[in-house]
Write an enzyme that holds these catalytic residues in place. Structure first.
Site, PDB file in Angstrom:
ATOM      1  N   GLU A 104      -6.111   4.484   8.567  1.00 33.89           N
ATOM      2  CA  GLU A 104      -5.742   5.685   7.816  1.00 33.89           C
ATOM      3  C   GLU A 104      -4.508   5.389   6.990  1.00 33.89           C
ATOM      4  OE1 GLU A 104      -6.027   6.941  11.368  1.00 33.89           O
ATOM      5  OE2 GLU A 104      -8.015   7.829  11.101  1.00 33.89           O
ATOM      6  N   TYR A 116      -5.515  -2.613   0.503  1.00 35.26           N
ATOM      7  CA  TYR A 116      -6.743  -2.438   1.286  1.00 35.26           C
ATOM      8  C   TYR A 116      -7.984  -2.570   0.392  1.00 35.26           C
ATOM      9  CZ  TYR A 116      -3.226  -0.413   4.403  1.00 35.26           C
ATOM     10  OH  TYR A 116      -2.099  -0.204   5.167  1.00 35.26           O
TER      11      TYR A 116
HETATM   12  C1  LIG Z   1       1.710  -2.386   2.046  1.00 35.59           C
HETATM   13  C2  LIG Z   1       2.539  -3.635   2.304  1.00 35.59           C
HETATM   14  C3  LIG Z   1       2.353  -4.050   3.766  1.00 35.59           C
HETATM   15  C4  LIG Z   1       2.062  -4.766   1.375  1.00 35.59           C
HETATM   16  O1  LIG Z   1       2.763  -5.938   1.706  1.00 35.59           O
HETATM   17  P1  LIG Z   1       3.126  -7.065   0.598  1.00 35.59           P
HETATM   18  O2  LIG Z   1       3.665  -8.238   1.324  1.00 35.59           O
HETATM   19  O3  LIG Z   1       3.952  -6.468  -0.461  1.00 35.59           O
HETATM   20  O4  LIG Z   1       1.661  -7.365   0.037  1.00 35.59           O
HETATM   21  P2  LIG Z   1       1.214  -8.585  -0.913  1.00 35.59           P
HETATM   22  O5  LIG Z   1       2.400  -9.220  -1.532  1.00 35.59           O
HETATM   23  O6  LIG Z   1       0.327  -9.452  -0.101  1.00 35.59           O
HETATM   24  O7  LIG Z   1       0.373  -7.829  -2.015  1.00 35.59           O
HETATM   25  C5  LIG Z   1      -0.998  -7.587  -1.804  1.00 35.59           C
HETATM   26  C6  LIG Z   1      -1.555  -6.554  -2.718  1.00 35.59           C
HETATM   27  O8  LIG Z   1      -1.012  -5.296  -2.373  1.00 35.59           O
HETATM   28  C7  LIG Z   1      -0.956  -4.486  -3.533  1.00 35.59           C
HETATM   29  N1  LIG Z   1       0.409  -3.987  -3.650  1.00 35.59           N
HETATM   30  C8  LIG Z   1       1.444  -4.278  -2.827  1.00 35.59           C
HETATM   31  N2  LIG Z   1       2.518  -3.557  -3.196  1.00 35.59           N
HETATM   32  C9  LIG Z   1       2.154  -2.823  -4.250  1.00 35.59           C
HETATM   33  C10 LIG Z   1       2.811  -1.861  -5.045  1.00 35.59           C
HETATM   34  N3  LIG Z   1       4.086  -1.530  -4.848  1.00 35.59           N
HETATM   35  N4  LIG Z   1       2.109  -1.271  -6.041  1.00 35.59           N
HETATM   36  C11 LIG Z   1       0.817  -1.574  -6.258  1.00 35.59           C
HETATM   37  N5  LIG Z   1       0.143  -2.491  -5.530  1.00 35.59           N
HETATM   38  C12 LIG Z   1       0.804  -3.094  -4.539  1.00 35.59           C
HETATM   39  C13 LIG Z   1      -1.416  -5.310  -4.686  1.00 35.59           C
HETATM   40  O9  LIG Z   1      -2.786  -5.026  -4.873  1.00 35.59           O
HETATM   41  C14 LIG Z   1      -1.256  -6.726  -4.188  1.00 35.59           C
HETATM   42  O10 LIG Z   1      -2.194  -7.551  -4.746  1.00 35.59           O
HETATM   43  P3  LIG Z   1      -1.833  -8.451  -6.065  1.00 35.59           P
HETATM   44  O11 LIG Z   1      -0.695  -9.331  -5.631  1.00 35.59           O
HETATM   45  O12 LIG Z   1      -3.090  -9.190  -6.307  1.00 35.59           O
HETATM   46  O13 LIG Z   1      -1.434  -7.483  -7.108  1.00 35.59           O
HETATM   47  C15 LIG Z   1       4.041  -3.378   2.003  1.00 35.59           C
HETATM   48  O14 LIG Z   1       4.156  -2.881   0.702  1.00 35.59           O
HETATM   49  C16 LIG Z   1       4.744  -2.439   2.955  1.00 35.59           C
HETATM   50  O15 LIG Z   1       5.269  -2.854   3.995  1.00 35.59           O
HETATM   51  N6  LIG Z   1       4.810  -1.138   2.606  1.00 35.59           N
HETATM   52  C17 LIG Z   1       5.572  -0.168   3.413  1.00 35.59           C
HETATM   53  C18 LIG Z   1       4.888   0.125   4.712  1.00 35.59           C
HETATM   54  C19 LIG Z   1       3.522   0.742   4.484  1.00 35.59           C
HETATM   55  O16 LIG Z   1       3.379   1.675   3.702  1.00 35.59           O
HETATM   56  N7  LIG Z   1       2.507   0.234   5.228  1.00 35.59           N
HETATM   57  C20 LIG Z   1       1.160   0.730   5.123  1.00 35.59           C
HETATM   58  C21 LIG Z   1       0.957   1.879   6.044  1.00 35.59           C
HETATM   59  S1  LIG Z   1      -0.735   2.469   5.997  1.00 35.59           S
END
Ligand SMILES: CC(C)(COP(=O)(O)OP(=O)(O)OC[C@H]1O[C@@H](n2cnc3c(N)ncnc32)[C@H](O)[C@@H]1OP(=O)(O)O)[C@@H](O)C(=O)NCCC(=O)NCCS
Length: 147
Positions: A104, A116
């Site tokens: 979710e 995702y």
């Molecule tokens: C979601 C999260 C885990 C992604 O981690 P990350 O290390 O930044 O992810 P990646 O570097 O592997 O990026 C993977 C993809 O995520 C997407 N993405 C990550 N951050 C993004 C942003 N701020 N805006 C848009 N897309 C984003 C992109 O599609 C990216 O793919 P791309 O590199 O081909 O564009 C991180 O942003 C986070 O910790 N967020 C806060 C906690 C959270 O909300 N967790 C999810 C709860 S359901």
């Protein structure tokens, strides 16, 4: 970079990140329950040079898995750590021969939703008023596995 099982000793670092990343952060006790007591719980951290950069929680439920949490240190986001954790979750679900992996997510969390979708999750339902803190809706997202 390595992904390894989360230990109680990691929880100061993990809960520090948790408080920065989430509006309703889990407590240390929540994580202790998940890693020591919950029979479905499967929790890992991702490290870079011995420093915890992020973490992933899953419930492995016999025929499906659920991602309960995923987070990456804000300063290290956008460098592929979230993707590595997601790939880990998918690989484990595949090895277990489960039918699907689901989660979710807050409807406003575009970054996570993009991640995702990139890994093949589809938005299948809207759960109204799902989060207690803000009453925000959640999307239920599912990736069907090929078994
Ligand atoms: C979601 C999260 C885990 C992604 O981690 P990350 O290390 O930044 O992810 P990646 O570097 O592997 O990026 C993977 C993809 O995520 C997407 N993405 C990550 N951050 C993004 C942003 N701020 N805006 C848009 N897309 C984003 C992109 O599609 C990216 O793919 P791309 O590199 O081909 O564009 C991180 O942003 C986070 O910790 N967020 C806060 C906690 C959270 O909300 N967790 C999810 C709860 S359901």
């Amino acid at each position: 970079m390595q992904i390894r099982k989360m230990k109680v000793d990691d929880l100061d670092e993990v809960t520090y990140l948790e408080q920065l990343l989430f509006s309703s952060p889990w407590s240390k006790e929540d994580f202790i329950y998940e890693i020591n007591t919950n029979p479905f719980g499967h929790y890992v951290v991702i490290e870079n040079e011995k420093q915890i950069v992020g973490y992933l929680g899953m419930w492995l439920m016999g025929d499906q898995s659920q991602i309960t949490t995923i987070g990456v240190n804000q300063e290290m986001q956008g460098q592929g750590y979230g993707s590595q954790l997601m790939q880990y979750a998918i690989d484990l679900t595949c090895q277990r021969k489960y039918h699907n992996i689901n989660l979710e997510v807050r409807v406003s969390n575009m970054g996570a939703i993009h991640l995702y979708e990139k890994y093949g999750f589809k938005n299948v339902a809207l759960r109204k008023n799902y989060y207690e803190d803000t009453h925000e809706d959640a999307y239920l997202m599912i990736k069907e596995m090929e078994v």
